[in-house]
Motif scaffolding. Sequence first.
Motif, mmCIF file in Angstrom:
data_model
loop_
_atom_site.group_PDB
_atom_site.id
_atom_site.type_symbol
_atom_site.label_atom_id
_atom_site.label_comp_id
_atom_site.label_asym_id
_atom_site.label_seq_id
_atom_site.Cartn_x
_atom_site.Cartn_y
_atom_site.Cartn_z
ATOM 1 N N ALA A 184 0.956 -1.259 0.011
ATOM 2 C CA ALA A 184 0.075 -0.080 0.024
ATOM 3 C C ALA A 184 0.830 1.078 0.026
ATOM 4 C CB ALA A 184 -0.786 -0.138 1.353
ATOM 5 N N LYS A 185 1.935 1.279 0.740
ATOM 6 C CA LYS A 185 2.804 2.402 0.791
ATOM 7 C C LYS A 185 3.541 2.593 -0.348
ATOM 8 C CE LYS A 185 6.708 4.296 3.345
ATOM 9 N NZ LYS A 185 7.884 3.838 4.176
ATOM 10 N N ALA A 186 3.919 1.496 -1.215
ATOM 11 C CA ALA A 186 4.371 1.651 -2.706
ATOM 12 C C ALA A 186 3.434 2.096 -3.593
ATOM 13 C CB ALA A 186 5.154 0.346 -3.115
ATOM 14 N N LYS A 187 2.304 1.507 -3.587
ATOM 15 C CA LYS A 187 1.317 1.768 -4.495
ATOM 16 C C LYS A 187 0.825 3.354 -4.489
ATOM 17 C CE LYS A 187 -1.549 2.257 -7.385
ATOM 18 N NZ LYS A 187 -1.329 2.498 -8.718
ATOM 19 N N PHE A 188 0.654 4.009 -3.191
ATOM 20 C CA PHE A 188 0.205 5.199 -3.170
ATOM 21 C C PHE A 188 1.154 6.239 -3.084
ATOM 22 C CE2 PHE A 188 -3.249 2.101 -1.659
ATOM 23 C CZ PHE A 188 -4.172 2.591 -2.614
ATOM 24 N N ARG A 189 2.547 5.859 -3.233
ATOM 25 C CA ARG A 189 3.308 7.080 -3.178
ATOM 26 C C ARG A 189 2.999 7.672 -4.673
ATOM 27 N NH1 ARG A 189 8.490 7.087 -6.105
ATOM 28 N NH2 ARG A 189 8.169 4.946 -6.644
ATOM 29 N N ASN A 190 3.188 9.309 -4.184
ATOM 30 C CA ASN A 190 2.904 10.144 -5.382
ATOM 31 C C ASN A 190 1.584 9.920 -5.618
ATOM 32 O OD1 ASN A 190 3.254 12.308 -6.704
ATOM 33 N ND2 ASN A 190 4.222 11.450 -8.524
ATOM 34 N N ALA A 191 0.448 9.510 -4.749
ATOM 35 C CA ALA A 191 -0.824 9.311 -5.197
ATOM 36 C C ALA A 191 -1.137 8.346 -6.285
ATOM 37 C CB ALA A 191 -1.610 10.509 -5.732
ATOM 38 N N GLY A 192 0.093 7.320 -6.543
ATOM 39 C CA GLY A 192 0.019 6.051 -7.606
ATOM 40 C C GLY A 192 0.359 6.837 -9.074
ATOM 41 N N GLN A 193 0.795 8.093 -9.040
ATOM 42 C CA GLN A 193 1.252 8.694 -10.306
ATOM 43 C C GLN A 193 2.858 8.347 -10.596
ATOM 44 O OE1 GLN A 193 -1.818 12.823 -10.168
ATOM 45 N NE2 GLN A 193 -0.301 12.706 -8.653
ATOM 46 N N VAL A 194 2.850 7.246 -10.517
ATOM 47 C CA VAL A 194 4.288 6.845 -10.792
ATOM 48 C C VAL A 194 4.388 5.864 -12.073
ATOM 49 C CG1 VAL A 194 6.470 5.754 -9.789
ATOM 50 C CG2 VAL A 194 5.096 7.072 -8.295
#
Length: 480
Positions: A277-287
């Motif tokens: 979850a932490k990885a997914k929602f980094r930069n609101a998922g805009q990666v």
Amino acid sequence: MKTDSKYPRLRLFIAGRWIDGAMGDGTEVLDPARGDVIGVMPHASKSQLDEALDSAESAFRAWRSVSPYDRAMILLRAAALIRARAEDLAWLITTELGKPLAEARLEVETAASIFAWDAEEGRRAYGRVIPSRQPGVRQIVVREPVGPIAAFAPWNAPLITPSRKISGALAAGCSVVIKPAEETPACTLALAAILEEAGLPAGTLNVVTGNPAEISKYLISSPLIKGVTFTGSTAVGKALAAEAALGMKRMISELGGHAPVLIFPEIDVEALAVSAAKAKFRNAGQVCTSPTRFFVHESIHARFAEAFAEAAGRIQVGDGRDPTTQMGPLAHARRLSSIEEFVDDARDRGIAVATGGGRIGNRGFFFQPTLLADAGDDSLAMNVEPFGPLAVTQPFGSTQEAIRLANRLPFGLAAYAFTHDSRISAQVAEEVESGNVIINHWQASLPETPFGGLKDSGQGREGGIEGLEAFQTVKYVSQA
């Protein structure tokens, strides 16, 4: 027009001069957390684009002759200046893009590290001597800079991506004309100011802003441009590649992805869900490498989805300048509408919205961290990259099925796998079709590693040794 007093005045940087754009033309820059106008991005006229091209061509002839050592000294000074101004740059990233300040600070450090890596790697542009078949014949291979580069950077990593393109090209001996995204222009302009202060010769870097389609077509069609580097959507990347091919120009592209995550049994389900979850929602998922398609072994799928949803629901969403914020807003209103389409499609298909699924408030561009659980292959989220705070899960039964699901789409930028079985790790590394295969952690790229995709996710590499080679051409010299 009222703008944020801390936000810099936006100007073009051409031939070592800071100049205004064409009279009357400009694009408003918004603060995504508040929806307020904070600045106006100027539009370069055709005559200003011509000046940028001419200055890049003239500067290239001189810059290519500067020793790699001296080029490195300028890039290292730039890296030091980036670090010295870390707080100001982090504020700029958060204000333009919305990501939390803690993430913005990490982006600043990564950008500085990219400059430092490229500075040193540029000193290692080694050629080679090929043993001759005949006495008295010397055969050598040398690497030379491609020439002036047209660079196009997206909004989602407003300091890292321009740094990759600018520092890699400069280290190789190329000059650059770069167009940053209209949402985040100030970050690239800040890099230009830093390089100017670091001693980069005038014209070696030019920053132009304006209408993306018009500028890209004009720059790529110019005979003065010898290479193109683009990061963005697959559709736009293919169009630019077609234009570059007409002029036989070197093309480096990092395009869309839809990163799969293969999760096998005998892992710590709850701990992995929290880190996922932490990885997914980094930069609101805009990666572009954001883990999104979670394929989980059927024996642990329900546990993982529940734990992931709980972790996602605990994420604190808010203004990135608030130190308590863990996820900021989306970059612009278009992203809100796009994520809503994925949720609507899921509900129409009876897919469970395990957490999130809606917009937050009516000011700024905030959306809840969202999980769609147990989605089928025909769902929108399983086929189109959300590029936002939305993840999707699906169970699998066998390793071969997991790999088939990972490879099902025509994208191959990043893929992840979690397993304690060395045989599965080896099979995933060999059979998953992706430019970056990451096993048992979430770090998809570093300054010293090559970064790029397969299939519809792009061509060429930036970063690492390969990143320097992307801006070089090979010359064979044989002398009797």
